[in-house]
Design an enzyme around this catalytic site. Structure first.
Site, mmCIF file in Angstrom:
data_model
loop_
_atom_site.group_PDB
_atom_site.id
_atom_site.type_symbol
_atom_site.label_atom_id
_atom_site.label_comp_id
_atom_site.label_asym_id
_atom_site.label_seq_id
_atom_site.Cartn_x
_atom_site.Cartn_y
_atom_site.Cartn_z
ATOM 1 N N GLU A 131 1.104 -12.023 -3.471
ATOM 2 C CA GLU A 131 -0.353 -12.158 -3.432
ATOM 3 C C GLU A 131 -1.021 -11.788 -4.746
ATOM 4 O OE1 GLU A 131 0.298 -7.841 -2.507
ATOM 5 O OE2 GLU A 131 1.351 -9.737 -2.119
ATOM 6 N N ILE A 176 5.950 -3.422 -7.707
ATOM 7 C CA ILE A 176 5.174 -2.214 -7.988
ATOM 8 C C ILE A 176 5.623 -1.127 -7.007
ATOM 9 C CG2 ILE A 176 2.888 -1.171 -8.138
ATOM 10 C CD1 ILE A 176 1.748 -3.995 -8.497
ATOM 11 N N ARG A 177 6.336 -0.107 -7.522
ATOM 12 C CA ARG A 177 6.865 0.963 -6.656
ATOM 13 C C ARG A 177 7.533 0.353 -5.435
ATOM 14 N NH1 ARG A 177 2.501 5.087 -5.057
ATOM 15 N NH2 ARG A 177 4.354 6.228 -4.401
ATOM 16 N N CYS A 236 6.105 -5.418 0.355
ATOM 17 C CA CYS A 236 6.235 -4.067 -0.189
ATOM 18 C C CYS A 236 6.133 -3.028 0.929
ATOM 19 C CB CYS A 236 5.227 -3.850 -1.310
ATOM 20 S SG CYS A 236 5.626 -2.432 -2.379
ATOM 21 N N ARG A 286 12.422 3.540 0.183
ATOM 22 C CA ARG A 286 11.083 3.520 -0.406
ATOM 23 C C ARG A 286 11.137 3.795 -1.907
ATOM 24 N NH1 ARG A 286 8.164 7.702 0.865
ATOM 25 N NH2 ARG A 286 6.123 6.712 0.716
ATOM 26 N N GLY A 338 0.857 -1.178 0.000
ATOM 27 C CA GLY A 338 0.000 0.000 0.000
ATOM 28 C C GLY A 338 0.890 1.224 0.000
ATOM 29 N N GLU A 339 0.533 2.228 0.779
ATOM 30 C CA GLU A 339 1.342 3.438 0.906
ATOM 31 C C GLU A 339 1.812 3.500 2.360
ATOM 32 O OE1 GLU A 339 3.544 6.435 0.465
ATOM 33 O OE2 GLU A 339 2.011 6.659 2.001
ATOM 34 N N HIS A 347 5.164 -8.567 -4.527
ATOM 35 C CA HIS A 347 3.770 -8.874 -4.197
ATOM 36 C C HIS A 347 3.422 -10.310 -4.596
ATOM 37 C CE1 HIS A 347 2.363 -4.762 -3.234
ATOM 38 N NE2 HIS A 347 3.283 -4.383 -4.120
#
Length: 207
Positions: free
Chosen positions: A185, A146-147, A89, A118, A57-58, A183
């Site tokens: 998942e 992803i990021r 992540c 990050r 997430g963030e 990720h």
């Protein structure tokens, strides 16, 4: 290639932190593996868990929401007392002892003796997928970045489980705590979650 779908023991209760980010995909994968999954949104939801998953997430948003709900200390204490925990992540960032390039007021659990940076793999447009050798899993796992953060420093008690070709560390374990930059998942490969559930079974206790 057909992936293993090992069923965990019925008694294993796995909490998934569900305040922000991609928690639903973790819930679905853990339920597919037979776990009793609990959405963790308040400190009292930690009671009786055999394991905890902290999703992507963030990370600064997750931190802020956990501060507002007075959950940082209870989660940190549960992990310190031995609760098996798996972060992906942003979850890896939340578990790290040191987080580079983050907000000065951001919190982490200081549960993995690592430093992370990050968004170190780039922005959303730089997302990629690859196959990774993962120590403890007998063939490469499919990894979605992803990021994603990078692990830039690893403490002496931390085991590196996976790296990308340039040597950057992307999966680690310290005791009962597992973290990865990618990720699992978001794929149909359940084996990283199975690896975590093995940790849970080995260390099963009630909190």
């Amino acid at each position: 290639m057909a992936e293993s779908k090992q069923v965990t023991t019925p008694a294993a209760r796995i909490g998934v932190l569900s305040v922000q980010g991609g928690f639903a995909e973790h819930v679905a994968m853990l339920e597919q593996l037979g776990a009793d999954v609990i959405a963790v949104r308040r400190a009292e939801h930690l009671e009786g868990l055999d394991g905890l998953v902290i999703p992507g997430g963030e990370s600064t948003t997750i931190s802020r929401l956990l501060v507002l709900s007075n959950m940082v200390e209870p989660i940190q204490q549960a992990i310190a007392e031995g609760l098996p925990t798996f972060g992906t992540c942003a979850g890896l960032i939340m578990l790290a002892d040191e987080v580079l390039d983050t907000r000065p007021d951001a919190q982490s659990f200081h549960s993995l003796d690592i430093s992370v940076r990050r968004n170190a793999f780039g922005r959303q447009v730089d997302s990629f997928e690859t196959q990774l050798d993962f120590i403890g899993i007998d063939s490469p796992v499919h990894a979605v970045f992803i990021r994603a953060p990078k692990v830039v420093e690893v403490g002496s008690g931390v085991h590196t489980l996976a790296t990308v070709p340039d040597g950057t560390v992307v999966a680690v374990r310290e005791g009962n705590v597992l973290g990865c930059s990618f990720h699992p998942e978001l794929t149909d490969d359940t084996r990283v979650h199975e690896y975590f559930l093995d940790i849970v079974r080995e260390n099963q206790r009630t909190y």
